[in-house]
Design a protein around this motif. Sequence first.
Motif, PDB file in Angstrom:
ATOM      1  N   LYS A 118      -4.495  30.837 -17.823  1.00  0.00           N
ATOM      2  CA  LYS A 118      -4.774  31.814 -16.769  1.00  0.00           C
ATOM      3  C   LYS A 118      -5.173  31.129 -15.460  1.00  0.00           C
ATOM      4  O   LYS A 118      -4.853  31.632 -14.372  1.00  0.00           O
ATOM      5  N   VAL A 119      -5.858  30.001 -15.545  1.00  0.00           N
ATOM      6  CA  VAL A 119      -6.320  29.336 -14.314  1.00  0.00           C
ATOM      7  C   VAL A 119      -5.390  28.177 -13.914  1.00  0.00           C
ATOM      8  O   VAL A 119      -5.765  27.327 -13.107  1.00  0.00           O
ATOM      9  N   GLY A 120      -4.219  28.153 -14.485  1.00  0.00           N
ATOM     10  CA  GLY A 120      -3.217  27.166 -14.079  1.00  0.00           C
ATOM     11  C   GLY A 120      -3.443  25.764 -14.639  1.00  0.00           C
ATOM     12  O   GLY A 120      -2.970  24.778 -14.074  1.00  0.00           O
ATOM     13  N   LEU A 121      -4.153  25.689 -15.757  1.00  0.00           N
ATOM     14  CA  LEU A 121      -4.400  24.362 -16.341  1.00  0.00           C
ATOM     15  C   LEU A 121      -3.669  24.198 -17.685  1.00  0.00           C
ATOM     16  O   LEU A 121      -4.053  23.336 -18.481  1.00  0.00           O
ATOM     17  N   ASN A 122      -2.639  25.023 -17.900  1.00  0.00           N
ATOM     18  CA  ASN A 122      -1.876  24.809 -19.136  1.00  0.00           C
ATOM     19  C   ASN A 122      -1.147  23.467 -19.027  1.00  0.00           C
ATOM     20  O   ASN A 122      -0.659  23.092 -17.962  1.00  0.00           O
ATOM     21  N   GLY A 123      -1.146  22.747 -20.119  1.00  0.00           N
ATOM     22  CA  GLY A 123      -0.586  21.392 -20.090  1.00  0.00           C
ATOM     23  C   GLY A 123      -1.663  20.326 -19.947  1.00  0.00           C
ATOM     24  O   GLY A 123      -1.411  19.142 -20.108  1.00  0.00           O
ATOM     25  N   TYR A 124      -2.895  20.765 -19.646  1.00  0.00           N
ATOM     26  CA  TYR A 124      -3.994  19.802 -19.489  1.00  0.00           C
ATOM     27  C   TYR A 124      -4.931  19.779 -20.712  1.00  0.00           C
ATOM     28  O   TYR A 124      -5.966  19.132 -20.670  1.00  0.00           O
ATOM     29  N   GLU A 125      -4.541  20.485 -21.757  1.00  0.00           N
ATOM     30  CA  GLU A 125      -5.449  20.631 -22.908  1.00  0.00           C
ATOM     31  C   GLU A 125      -5.880  19.282 -23.466  1.00  0.00           C
ATOM     32  O   GLU A 125      -7.035  19.107 -23.859  1.00  0.00           O
TER      33      GLU A 125
END
Lengths: 408, 268
Positions: free
Chosen positions: B123-130
């Motif tokens: 939701k906050v645009g940090l997908n891929g940073y997990e």
Amino acid sequence: MKKKLFGHNFAVVYRFEVVRTLKKKSFWVTMLAFPILITAVFGIAFYAGNQSDTASANLAKEKFSIGVTDNSNVISGTIIKQTGATKITDKNTGMAKVKAGKLDAYFYYPKNLAKDKVEIYAKNVGIFDNSKYQAVAQSLLQSSALAKTSPEVVAILGSKINFDVQTFQDGKSYNPMMEMIAPGVFLVLFYLIIATFGGQMMNAVVEEKENRVSEMILTTIKARTLIIGKIFAFLTLILIQMLVIVSLVAIAYLLLRNNLNLPSFALSQIPLNPGRIITSFIIFMAALLLYSGLLVAIGAAMPTAKEANQFFAIPMLLIFAPLYVAPMLITSVKTPMISFLTFFPFTAPVPLMLRNAVGNLTAIETIIGFSILTITAIIIFVIAARLFQTGAVEYSKKLSLKNVFKKK
Amino acid sequence: MSRETKNVIEVKNFVMRFGDKEVIHDLSFAVKRGETFGFLGSNGSGKTTTLRALLGIYEPTAGELLINEQKYDVAGNTKIGYLPEERGLYKKEQVLDVMIYFGQLKGMTRAAASDFSLKYLAKVGLNGYETSRIDKLSGGQQQKVQLGITIMNDPELLILDEPTKGFDPVNQRLLMDIILDLQQRGTTVMMVTHQMDEVEKLCDRVLLLKDGIAKEYGTVASVRKKYGGKHMEDIFIKIYGGIDGENEDETNGHFSLSGLAKSQKRKK
């Protein structure tokens, strides 16, 4: 809300600390570095030994012309013949032949071998290979002496006599050195753990302060539970490391024992005295708790890992200091200094474990020593938790005990 | 007592002393369920100290600080989201691991914490940073992670200490949206802030603390009315300006070097 044995969220902290450390490459590299280093040292020693043996064998096989003048009358004529050496009557002739290149080496044995030097004149063959001349000159002397001596005398002079000593206590066979091994393992383990993991223990709670996480953490978990969770996680990781290292060393030993001519250990011959082993174990556990608490307390009082590490020498000094009087811990236990070292909580671990291993720690001394260690460990843990709780929001200041208890 | 008027936070006769210095003097106030409460004051007035004492980080010298009628207990039942003034995360760890860890510490199951974290990061645009390490993220991205951790247990009480401090405009907007969303869902919010426009926009009631003493306490409307309808920023400056009466008249509440120059002349 049900009360949990180690406090609310203990299991969460424990799991997080163990898992995140196991996921770090540095943990495995550090752990594997030890057996790899040991293997490498043995490997180098083995290789160097082989190379040395080969070089010696090659030198021995190497043929070179030798001239000998023996004024000592020790060198046997038969041995001179066997080596193909020629007898020369005077030193000047021998030297001249070497200089003229007619002989590779000339050995002059003086009349009094005990007083005067054996003189060697030889053709230069390089910094390392020149040593062969002395080896051959020495060999001529030794072979000649051995030829004139009985095998028994040779064995005595070569310290090759075997002895078998048996001592008894209470009518039973008793070897004090062997008796020390099983209980003494805990002393060695204690040193290894503190020396290897002490720094990490000290930095266990500094991380929260350095990363400014402590304030958020303390709204979800009590400082005491966090510290205990971290300590238990450390102990688990230490256990894992020890198991891996011991397994690797054992595998390497079994595989390379014959190749490296390693001595064989008959574990079954080590006496197991249950009383002493259990005593060593409980002292070890109490000592480990005390020092874990002390290291965490130091870390909790410091704002950064760098500053905490400056204090690491203090606990190490307290642990190592009693080793300087190790002989007294074995033989002169009635002195005030040994009593002090045995019962002062921060020096007590080593004297208690060493004295128990050698068998001069009485039951009363064991109870007093164990009680002192345990009570101090609990007090230190309470102080460590308090230091962390109070120091959690002191992001740039060192804490003093005075300030900690003043803020209450 | 109705749900709206029941107090979530009660501070009674709170005194805090550090050594010989008393920093909070007999402070009392309450925060009602479902309201957004502005806890205001200049730097060093004792706001953060009060929050820390409320959350059990500091032991109060005297008085009671209660959440849901009890002293705050980490093992208690109140779900709290706390964004402290001093912020940070485990820098060497992966984003998802840290979020799950805090979620579990806040009482969530591992699965629930993981599920929330993945949805929030997307939701906050940090997908891929997990699986990225925290220290590999930019400052703004770290702030987003920290916000996620603050709200991940669906808190019934949100305590924010200078929430927009150091936040870039994007994250300030994100934070405001989160607060508005939680407000609508009935979450009680207590916030320390120096942004008076935020106070007027979000807060139902305020307390203005100066040197550990409550100077004003009431609804935003009542405080403004008391000061002749002035905006909160003007009221704040009036109370904390540090400009003495003489200068204040001359400068209309703004700082001026002219007064200082006068003083210098007088000294000569």
